[in-house]
Structures are given as C-alpha cells and as structure tokens.
Design an enzyme around this catalytic site. Structure first.
Site, short mmCIF file in Angstrom:
data_model
loop_
_atom_site.label_atom_id
_atom_site.label_comp_id
_atom_site.label_asym_id
_atom_site.label_seq_id
_atom_site.Cartn_x
_atom_site.Cartn_y
_atom_site.Cartn_z
N TRP A 191 72.79 23.49 -27.75
CA TRP A 191 74.10 24.15 -27.86
C TRP A 191 74.02 25.50 -27.16
O TRP A 191 73.00 26.19 -27.32
CB TRP A 191 74.41 24.34 -29.34
CG TRP A 191 75.69 25.04 -29.69
CD1 TRP A 191 76.89 24.45 -29.97
CD2 TRP A 191 75.91 26.45 -29.85
NE1 TRP A 191 77.82 25.41 -30.29
CE2 TRP A 191 77.24 26.65 -30.21
CE3 TRP A 191 75.09 27.58 -29.68
CZ2 TRP A 191 77.79 27.90 -30.45
CZ3 TRP A 191 75.64 28.83 -29.91
CH2 TRP A 191 76.97 28.99 -30.29
N SER A 240 66.58 22.21 -29.12
CA SER A 240 67.44 23.02 -29.98
C SER A 240 68.31 22.12 -30.85
O SER A 240 67.81 21.35 -31.65
CB SER A 240 68.28 23.97 -29.12
OG SER A 240 68.94 24.92 -29.91
N MET A 241 69.64 22.19 -30.68
CA MET A 241 70.52 21.34 -31.47
C MET A 241 70.22 19.86 -31.24
O MET A 241 70.41 19.03 -32.13
CB MET A 241 71.97 21.65 -31.11
CG MET A 241 72.97 20.96 -32.01
SD MET A 241 74.65 21.56 -31.77
CE MET A 241 75.47 20.52 -32.98
N ASP A 253 61.03 33.15 -30.58
CA ASP A 253 62.36 32.53 -30.62
C ASP A 253 63.28 33.37 -31.50
O ASP A 253 63.07 33.47 -32.71
CB ASP A 253 62.24 31.11 -31.15
CG ASP A 253 63.50 30.28 -30.96
OD1 ASP A 253 64.60 30.85 -31.04
OD2 ASP A 253 63.37 29.06 -30.74
N HIS A 284 63.72 31.21 -27.14
CA HIS A 284 64.34 29.93 -27.46
C HIS A 284 64.40 29.02 -26.23
O HIS A 284 64.06 27.84 -26.32
CB HIS A 284 65.75 30.18 -28.01
CG HIS A 284 66.39 28.95 -28.58
ND1 HIS A 284 65.88 28.27 -29.66
CD2 HIS A 284 67.49 28.25 -28.19
CE1 HIS A 284 66.64 27.24 -29.93
NE2 HIS A 284 67.62 27.19 -29.05
#
Length: 276
Positions: free
Chosen positions: A33, A99-100, A228, A257
């Site tokens: 995202w 991530s997402m 992160d 991240h």
C-alpha cells in the site's frame, strides 16, 4: 492489457489488472500500500532471468485495476488472489507479499490452503497482528491508525508525501540508495489510487492473522529492515518469524520499509537462494 473479472459494482465490472511474463515455476508478486505491481521493478528482471514465470497484479483500487467503493478487506483481497490463481491455473507457486501484500499471503493460505503453493515470502509485512490489544501487547496503539485515517481524510496527497519520506527513510538514504525521482514515482502511483480504497485499507491493516499463520505448511522466508518506520520490526517481522515454525528470517541492517528498492540486491539474493 490483461484483466480478470472479480465482481461487479452496480453497472460496472470490478477487474484486476495483471502481468504474466516468462516460463517455468510461477512467482506471484503482491504489492504494498498504496502502490501497484509497478513497484516490483527491481525484482521482475532477476526472476525472469532465473527462469521463472512472473505474475504481478494490482490490488483492487490501485494501479490499473478497477476502483470500486467496497471490498477493501483481507477476505476479499484473498478471494481476488484466489480468482487470479484459478484463472491462470497456477500450481507450485511462490507467493511473495510486500508490506500489505503479506496479508494476502497469510489470509490466502488461511482460507484456501497450500494446494497451489510451494513456498511463500513475507517482505516488510503486516502480519501477524498490528493492533495493540490485551492479548497482543507488542502491537501498535489504535490512536496511530486513527491519526493516519484523519491525515488521509484531511489531505491525502500531503499525507503521501510524508509517508514516502518515511517509507524510504529519505533523510538517511536519499541520494544514496533512493533518488528523488523514485520517491516521486511512488507518490505519483499512490496519488492515482482510489481515495476511498486508500483510506479503507488502513482499517484492513488491523486484521488479526494469527490463526491464518497456523495453516502455513510450506517453506517460508521473512525479510525486513531493522530501520522500518512504517511497520516496526518488533511488532511484525520478528514476531512473524516466531509464529511460523521453521521459517527463515533475514533482517537487513539499516533497511527501511521500502527494502525492495533501497536494498534490492540483498532482497534479490535472498529470494534467489530461497526459491531454488
């Protein structure tokens, strides 16, 4: 352009855009995202050169996919992924979630099992459970997510500028591991996403994946940077490694991240070693 239909909203179709390149065992790349499949620019060529069939797709609401006003929850995201897996008749696949996208990997295996999956990779991922609760004291306080929602609602585009600064740790890595142009490109992609989808996904981050993780019965690789700022490693990667027995865990020193760009060589090296 390649699309699969995953539903309808009133008179319009909900279509998922995907790219399908190469031959060999399939690798499915699931983006973070608020980006799109274009974020895998540093991984796709390496995977293709290694002889894999590489499939990337844009989550509903993002990139070139349809932008409905509903369906921004992990049950629906996993269903969209399953429809893609079925449509392309994928078997022995490696699922790679960033991530997402790590949430899709977890919920997909939790709902549909590993019949079509040979191994999985979590990169800077959301699972196991982000929200701080009495039985999850290492999580993040709900007020943080409320603040993100408020900032997106007030000025989504300004929020994205700050978000990507922290996404890439620009104050530390800017001009070294990430250029201003890459940050701008990420902003451009995110700015074109569904405003409602961008907002609704924040609630999805609070999904509890702990039960899903117990169903993971294939080799698992977890990679995360120790710097992160988006998903604190103590709340995510380290706990994910503990939750998935036998998983391989790689922590990238000074990694932000967005390690799939800033530390792509390290990420790609681990991916290649794990995929063989």
């Amino acid at each position: 352009m390649n699309y699969i239909n995953v539903g309808k909203e009133n008179s319009g179709n909900i279509d998922i855009y995907y790219e399908d390149h190469g031959t060999g065992k399939p690798v499915v790349l699931i983006h973070g995202w608020p980006l799109s499949g274009a974020s895998w620019e540093k991984q796709v060529p390496v995977l293709l050169d290694a002889g894999y069939r590489v499939i990337s797709y844009d989550r509903r609401g993002f990139g070139n996919s349809s932008k409905p006003t509903s369906g921004y929850d992990y049950d629906t995201f996993a269903e969209d992924l399953n429809k893609l897996m079925m449509k392309l008749d994928l078997h022995n696949a490696m699922l790679v979630g960033f991530s997402m996208g790590g949430g899709e990997v977890a919920r997909y295996l939790g709902k549909y099992g590993s019949k079509r999956v040979e191994r999985v990779v979590f990169l800077s991922s959301v699972p196991p459970f982000l929200l701080k609760t009495p039985d999850n004291p290492s999580g993040v306080d709900k007020s943080v997510f409320d603040g993100i929602k408020k900032a997106i609602t007030a000025d989504r585009l300004a929020f994205l500028s700050k978000f990507f600064s922290d996404f890439y740790n620009v104050d530390v890595l800017g001009g070294k591991r990430v250029s201003n142009q890459v940050v701008q490109f990420s902003w451009n992609v995110a700015a074109g996403a569904s405003p409602k989808g961008t907002l609704d996904c924040v609630q999805a981050w609070l999904t509890d994946f702990r039960k899903d993780l117990t169903r993971i019965d294939v080799p698992t690789l977890i990679i995360q940077g120790d710097a992160d700022r988006i998903l604190p490693v103590d709340a995510t990667g380290r706990r994910l490694h503990e939750a998935i027995k036998g998983s391989r865990y790689v922590e990238i020193k000074d990694g932000p991240h967005g390690i799939i760009w800033t530390h792509y060589e390290e990420v790609n090296r681990e991916l290649m070693a794990f995929s063989r």
